[in-house]
Design an enzyme around this catalytic site. Sequence first.
Site, PDB file in Angstrom:
ATOM      1  N   HIS A  73       0.893  -1.166   0.000  1.00 31.41           N
ATOM      2  CA  HIS A  73       0.000   0.000   0.000  1.00 31.41           C
ATOM      3  C   HIS A  73       0.927   1.210   0.000  1.00 31.41           C
ATOM      4  O   HIS A  73       1.999   1.172   0.619  1.00 31.41           O
ATOM      5  CB  HIS A  73      -0.823   0.110   1.282  1.00 31.41           C
ATOM      6  CG  HIS A  73      -1.735  -1.035   1.569  1.00 31.41           C
ATOM      7  ND1 HIS A  73      -1.331  -2.148   2.255  1.00 31.41           N
ATOM      8  CD2 HIS A  73      -3.058  -1.213   1.315  1.00 31.41           C
ATOM      9  CE1 HIS A  73      -2.351  -2.970   2.391  1.00 31.41           C
ATOM     10  NE2 HIS A  73      -3.412  -2.441   1.830  1.00 31.41           N
ATOM     11  N   ASP A  84       2.396   2.053   3.275  1.00 33.59           N
ATOM     12  CA  ASP A  84       3.337   1.107   3.887  1.00 33.59           C
ATOM     13  C   ASP A  84       4.772   1.558   3.623  1.00 33.59           C
ATOM     14  O   ASP A  84       5.679   1.284   4.412  1.00 33.59           O
ATOM     15  CB  ASP A  84       3.231  -0.299   3.253  1.00 33.59           C
ATOM     16  CG  ASP A  84       1.863  -0.922   3.386  1.00 33.59           C
ATOM     17  OD1 ASP A  84       1.129  -0.556   4.318  1.00 33.59           O
ATOM     18  OD2 ASP A  84       1.532  -1.780   2.539  1.00 33.59           O
TER      19      ASP A  84
HETATM   20  C1  XLS Z   1      -7.406  -6.780   4.328  1.00 33.76           C
HETATM   21  C2  XLS Z   1      -6.936  -6.971   2.956  1.00 33.76           C
HETATM   22  C3  XLS Z   1      -5.785  -6.080   2.531  1.00 33.76           C
HETATM   23  C4  XLS Z   1      -5.647  -6.094   1.043  1.00 33.76           C
HETATM   24  C5  XLS Z   1      -4.899  -4.944   0.484  1.00 33.76           C
HETATM   25  O1  XLS Z   1      -8.199  -7.557   4.861  1.00 33.76           O
HETATM   26  O2  XLS Z   1      -6.613  -8.306   2.747  1.00 33.76           O
HETATM   27  O3  XLS Z   1      -4.620  -6.470   3.168  1.00 33.76           O
HETATM   28  O4  XLS Z   1      -5.032  -7.268   0.602  1.00 33.76           O
HETATM   29  O5  XLS Z   1      -5.491  -3.725   0.803  1.00 33.76           O
END
Ligand code: XLS
Length: 443
Positions: free
Chosen positions: A107, A110
């Site tokens: 993200h 991140d």
């Molecule tokens: C959360 C999601 C997230 C997505 C990306 O539950 O899995 O991690 O994979 O935003």
Amino acid sequence: MSIVLGDKEFFPSVPEVSYEGRDSDNPFAFKWYDANKIVAGKPMKDWLRFAGCYWHTFCGQGHDPFGPGTQHFEWNASSNVHKRATDKMDAAFEFFTKMQLPYYCFHDTDLIDEENSSVADFEKKIEFITNYAEKKQSASGVKLLWGTANLFSNPRYMNGAGTNPHFPTLARAGAQLKIAIDATIKLHGENYVFWGGREGYISLLNTNMKQEQDNFAAWLHMAKDYARKNGFEGGFLIEPKPMEPTKHQYDFDTATVAGFLNKYGLADDFKVNIEVNHATLANHTFQHELQVAADNNILGSIDANRGDYQNSWDTDQFPNNIAETTEAMLVFLEAGGLQGGGVNFDAKTRRESTDMEDIFHGHIGGMDTFARSLIIAEKIITESPYSDLRKARYETYQSGKGKEFADGKMSLEKLAQIGSEVGEPEQISGKQELFENIVNQYI
Ligand code: XLS
Ligand code: NI
Ligand code: NI
């Protein structure tokens, strides 16, 4: 792939992890994942295209609703935001290369701490860290499987991003979306993901669902048009999840997403990223979700993890169940694999797992689980009676009147005529236990 370190080695006790076979007692070796081993006609690494995820592995420190994080990361030590970001990236690429992970995912938030940045300041921060990522990617050969924008953590998105009832908030999210798409294109990301964390609702009393869903479709069209115009040729992926954090998420499951994509004319560009624990939260199995995606030609990518049989929330544990993963790999192989995606470990070590080495154990176990299941599934398909038995269940549709019906060439009058002539049909067993035994025989 050779190990790529920064100024400092963050995991000095862990060597490069390589394949040693099932008899090895080395906890830092693969027992099953043998990257170049040919399975079903191509190397394992090309079927699985494993990715490490930034958020759980390098950002999340084990906090839960009852207490703060327990895991201490040396890459967070600096008080300088840029240094913290490059240290974290050094740690990440050390990890990816030691683990033989060919891909990673992130993200936007991140990569570098967002703090209270304005759009312009955040864009500068992302430019800084993606310049650094370009260098790390070319030094290591590790590639970006997908990028995404975190449009669910910041309090401003409490009522959603692309479904927010308030246009200025949606526009603020759009500014962040554009930066994340630009970053993904710059780093040659192969896909762009939308997980709609807050794209849903808690109470229908205050929600105009049709307006929100129409807006979400407009938002996706806009993102796709922008990315395509700027040279992005990869896949757009929607990641279904039924609930959590909202009660009703619009991307409930793969079937819901398939209907949505068709309704709004998005099916040519968008596929799904299926997460195991999201499938089980929707009261489906992972293999069910894969099959629905394969049948709709939208099986894009996988977020690998597992839930817990007793807890009904998103625990995001590392996959370790061979029997379940084997059933999933049967669907995966029969579908010809993923369309442009890979297997991303959207999984986290437990809050009580506080050694730096634990993230290696988690990924080694996860990669071995998928690799072993892939090998088993290929054997079941090629050596066992599994495929023929299932095919035989449907053989009455392969010719004659059954085929005429299946081809849509029969009227109800004719069907009824046949039905009145066949008498009481023969009872045919579904033989589920036999199918289950065949799978276990090959495990
Ligand atoms: C959360 C999601 C997230 C997505 C990306 O539950 O899995 O991690 O994979 O935003
Ligand atoms: Ni996910
Ligand atoms: Ni999850």
